[in-house]
Design a protein around this motif. Structure first.
Motif, PDB file in Angstrom:
ATOM      1  N   LEU A   1      46.303  -4.931  36.214  1.00  0.00           N
ATOM      2  CA  LEU A   1      47.660  -5.484  36.150  1.00  0.00           C
ATOM      3  C   LEU A   1      47.788  -5.917  34.657  1.00  0.00           C
ATOM      4  O   LEU A   1      46.899  -6.354  34.027  1.00  0.00           O
ATOM      5  N   PRO A   2      48.909  -5.665  34.108  1.00  0.00           N
ATOM      6  CA  PRO A   2      49.395  -6.211  32.495  1.00  0.00           C
ATOM      7  C   PRO A   2      49.472  -7.590  32.472  1.00  0.00           C
ATOM      8  O   PRO A   2      49.906  -8.253  33.391  1.00  0.00           O
ATOM      9  N   ALA A   3      49.105  -8.147  31.155  1.00  0.00           N
ATOM     10  CA  ALA A   3      49.107  -9.315  30.958  1.00  0.00           C
ATOM     11  C   ALA A   3      50.440  -9.640  30.116  1.00  0.00           C
ATOM     12  O   ALA A   3      50.788  -8.657  29.700  1.00  0.00           O
ATOM     13  N   GLU A   4      50.833 -11.030  30.051  1.00  0.00           N
ATOM     14  CA  GLU A   4      52.079 -11.175  29.359  1.00  0.00           C
ATOM     15  C   GLU A   4      51.648 -12.293  28.539  1.00  0.00           C
ATOM     16  O   GLU A   4      50.981 -13.294  28.669  1.00  0.00           O
ATOM     17  N   LEU A   5      52.472 -12.270  27.230  1.00  0.00           N
ATOM     18  CA  LEU A   5      52.381 -13.835  26.339  1.00  0.00           C
ATOM     19  C   LEU A   5      53.244 -14.727  26.751  1.00  0.00           C
ATOM     20  O   LEU A   5      54.375 -14.270  26.745  1.00  0.00           O
ATOM     21  N   ARG A   6      52.760 -16.028  26.635  1.00  0.00           N
ATOM     22  CA  ARG A   6      53.581 -17.332  26.966  1.00  0.00           C
ATOM     23  C   ARG A   6      53.658 -17.933  25.433  1.00  0.00           C
ATOM     24  O   ARG A   6      52.736 -18.662  25.376  1.00  0.00           O
TER      25      ARG A   6
ATOM     26  N   GLU B   1      42.398  -6.785  38.792  1.00  0.00           N
ATOM     27  CA  GLU B   1      42.008  -7.570  37.564  1.00  0.00           C
ATOM     28  C   GLU B   1      43.229  -7.583  36.535  1.00  0.00           C
ATOM     29  O   GLU B   1      44.021  -6.585  36.683  1.00  0.00           O
ATOM     30  N   THR B   2      42.957  -8.070  35.709  1.00  0.00           N
ATOM     31  CA  THR B   2      44.388  -8.076  34.506  1.00  0.00           C
ATOM     32  C   THR B   2      43.484  -7.327  33.525  1.00  0.00           C
ATOM     33  O   THR B   2      42.452  -7.198  33.335  1.00  0.00           O
ATOM     34  N   ALA B   3      44.329  -6.605  32.702  1.00  0.00           N
ATOM     35  CA  ALA B   3      43.867  -6.009  31.506  1.00  0.00           C
ATOM     36  C   ALA B   3      43.521  -6.780  30.459  1.00  0.00           C
ATOM     37  O   ALA B   3      44.203  -7.294  29.710  1.00  0.00           O
ATOM     38  N   HIS B   4      42.232  -7.366  30.587  1.00  0.00           N
ATOM     39  CA  HIS B   4      41.793  -8.489  29.573  1.00  0.00           C
ATOM     40  C   HIS B   4      41.908  -8.124  28.082  1.00  0.00           C
ATOM     41  O   HIS B   4      42.374  -8.881  27.300  1.00  0.00           O
ATOM     42  N   LYS B   5      41.314  -6.868  27.707  1.00  0.00           N
ATOM     43  CA  LYS B   5      41.519  -6.523  26.364  1.00  0.00           C
ATOM     44  C   LYS B   5      42.943  -6.440  25.850  1.00  0.00           C
ATOM     45  O   LYS B   5      43.243  -6.931  24.740  1.00  0.00           O
ATOM     46  N   ASP B   6      43.601  -5.963  26.711  1.00  0.00           N
ATOM     47  CA  ASP B   6      45.126  -5.885  26.084  1.00  0.00           C
ATOM     48  C   ASP B   6      45.668  -7.258  26.033  1.00  0.00           C
ATOM     49  O   ASP B   6      46.529  -7.382  25.082  1.00  0.00           O
ATOM     50  N   GLY B   7      45.217  -8.041  26.851  1.00  0.00           N
ATOM     51  CA  GLY B   7      45.843  -9.612  26.746  1.00  0.00           C
ATOM     52  C   GLY B   7      45.454 -10.068  25.485  1.00  0.00           C
ATOM     53  O   GLY B   7      46.137 -10.908  24.964  1.00  0.00           O
TER      54      GLY B   7
ATOM     55  N   VAL C   1      48.192 -16.371  27.262  1.00  0.00           N
ATOM     56  CA  VAL C   1      48.216 -15.160  27.815  1.00  0.00           C
ATOM     57  C   VAL C   1      48.222 -15.197  29.359  1.00  0.00           C
ATOM     58  O   VAL C   1      47.279 -15.790  29.903  1.00  0.00           O
ATOM     59  N   ALA C   2      49.093 -15.014  29.797  1.00  0.00           N
ATOM     60  CA  ALA C   2      49.428 -15.113  31.556  1.00  0.00           C
ATOM     61  C   ALA C   2      48.813 -14.001  32.359  1.00  0.00           C
ATOM     62  O   ALA C   2      49.218 -12.799  32.055  1.00  0.00           O
ATOM     63  N   GLN C   3      48.052 -14.385  33.078  1.00  0.00           N
ATOM     64  CA  GLN C   3      47.485 -13.386  34.177  1.00  0.00           C
ATOM     65  C   GLN C   3      48.472 -13.285  35.426  1.00  0.00           C
ATOM     66  O   GLN C   3      48.585 -14.735  35.930  1.00  0.00           O
ATOM     67  N   PRO C   4      48.856 -12.567  36.017  1.00  0.00           N
ATOM     68  CA  PRO C   4      49.785 -12.631  37.258  1.00  0.00           C
ATOM     69  C   PRO C   4      49.115 -13.192  38.450  1.00  0.00           C
ATOM     70  O   PRO C   4      48.772 -12.225  39.398  1.00  0.00           O
TER      71      PRO C   4
ATOM     72  N   ARG D   1      37.975  -9.669  26.374  1.00  0.00           N
ATOM     73  CA  ARG D   1      38.862 -10.495  25.488  1.00  0.00           C
ATOM     74  C   ARG D   1      38.389 -10.536  24.326  1.00  0.00           C
ATOM     75  O   ARG D   1      39.198 -10.485  23.250  1.00  0.00           O
ATOM     76  N   VAL D   2      36.978 -10.878  24.088  1.00  0.00           N
ATOM     77  CA  VAL D   2      36.359 -10.936  22.720  1.00  0.00           C
ATOM     78  C   VAL D   2      36.558  -9.375  21.938  1.00  0.00           C
ATOM     79  O   VAL D   2      36.892  -9.510  20.704  1.00  0.00           O
TER      80      VAL D   2
END
Length: 352
Positions: free
Chosen positions: A321-326, A157-163, A290-293, A194-195
């Motif tokens: 996995l880390p998320a990235e901001l677009r 999964e993606t690191a939802h909170k960090d994203g 926020v981009a999920q890979p 995410r919340v």
């Protein structure tokens, strides 16, 4: 339809020899193999996958459960999973649970009857029986995107909170302080993480939200995001200068609601989503998200599952996995805020 006996008769060999050619279970001379293969082509013979699976105890087939086939995020994940399966010589059976636990349970039974080799699950997030059912299947399983309380399954999964923190830090850095959140269903752990990121970012910035007065629910759908945004804009008090939606579909619904009441994005309202589905680059304006890979998530899920299927690994493994901001054109520094807008009443979606 031609049978293995028809092939044997035309090639002038035994049924056992045809079986060895089809299944490559014993050396057969080149001349005999060529006769058998010619007979197979001429007769259009298709070996029985069921019979072969009974002999080999494998079907080279994987199953996958997703909660919403109309959500482009899951469609993009499935695309990556299917491509990886095909490259590895596996077939994928896809089932859409429509976020219904009962439907999820039925599909698990169906896939077990199909004798699949392994399973990729994006759970409904609201089914206490899922853990027991997965254990009862006695096959490897990988959880994707949504966690459940089962330490025996692999997880990617993606690191939802960090994203979510990335999205909020972006809005806060632009100068926004009154930031609303459109969350998904409360029982989906990924959405709740995410919340939590939204809440934590506001707390870290010293911007204390009014309880959950700025939290609304949109059900992870465009319609839900649209209704939540209308409710936000028609609620009493000062309207927010920015909105963080916990998936892109809800963000798109929010964009539409803002447009309908004459708000300009990002001049009057900034909007951020989560997932980075392909459509985000084509909204008006293009959506910051926020981009999920997704491609890597899908490929990893298949690779982890095949490791368990082949016996290369027996202990469960988790990959976050880390998320990235677009950053695109839907966010900007806040302008002077106008009073609340006068809108027609809409159903309240705020959490109690």
């Amino acid at each position: 339809m031609a049978t293995i006996k028809d092939v044997a008769l035309q090639a002038g060999v035994s049924v056992t020899t045809v079986s060895h050619v089809v299944n490559t279970t014993r050396h057969v001379s080149t001349a005999v193999r060529e006769r058998v293969e010619l007979a197979i082509r001429e007769l259009g013979y298709v070996p029985s996958a069921v019979a072969r699976s009974l002999k080999s105890n494998t079907t080279r087939t994987l199953g996958m459960l997703i909660p919403n086939s109309s959500n482009p995020y899951f469609a993009e994940i499935v695309h990556a999973v299917e491509a990886r399966c095909f490259a590895a010589g596996y077939t994928l059976i896809l089932c859409n649970t429509d976020d219904a636990p009962a439907r999820q349970s039925v599909y698990l039974k169906v896939l077990a009857e199909r004798r699949i080799d392994g399973l990729i699950v994006v759970s409904t997030g609201d089914d206490d029986a899922l853990v027991a059912q997965l254990h009862g299947l006695q096959m490897p399983a990988v959880l994707l995107d949504r966690e459940i309380d089962d330490p025996g399954c692999d997880l990617v999964e993606t690191a939802h909170k960090d994203g979510a923190l990335l999205a909020m830090q972006h809005l806060l850095a632009l100068g926004h302080r009154r930031i609303a959140c459109i969350g998904g269903p409360a029982h989906v752990i990924a959405g709740e993480l995410r919340v939590q990121g939204w809440r934590q970012a506001l707390a870290n910035a010293g911007v204390l939200p009014e309880g959950d007065a700025l939290l609304w629910r949109g059900g992870f759908t465009s319609q839900g995001g649209h209704e939540a945004m209308r409710a936000i804009l028609s609620s009493p008090g000062a309207r927010p200068s920015a909105v963080f939606a916990c998936n892109d579909l809800m963000a798109m619904g929010a964009l539409r609601a803002a447009h309908e009441v004459g708000l300009r994005v990002p001049d009057d309202l900034s909007v951020v989503g989560f997932d980075d589905i392909e459509l985000c680059a084509y909204t008006s304006p293009p959506l910051t998200t926020v981009a999920q890979p997704k491609a890597r998530i899908g490929a990893l899920a298949v690779d982890m599952l095949l490791e368990r299927v082949s016996g290369q690994r027996h202990q469960p493994h988790q990959m976050v996995l880390p998320a990235e901001l677009r950053v695109r054109a839907s966010t900007a520094p806040p302008f002077a805020l106008s009073p609340t807008l006068a809108l027609d009443p809409v159903p309240l979606l705020r959490q109690p």
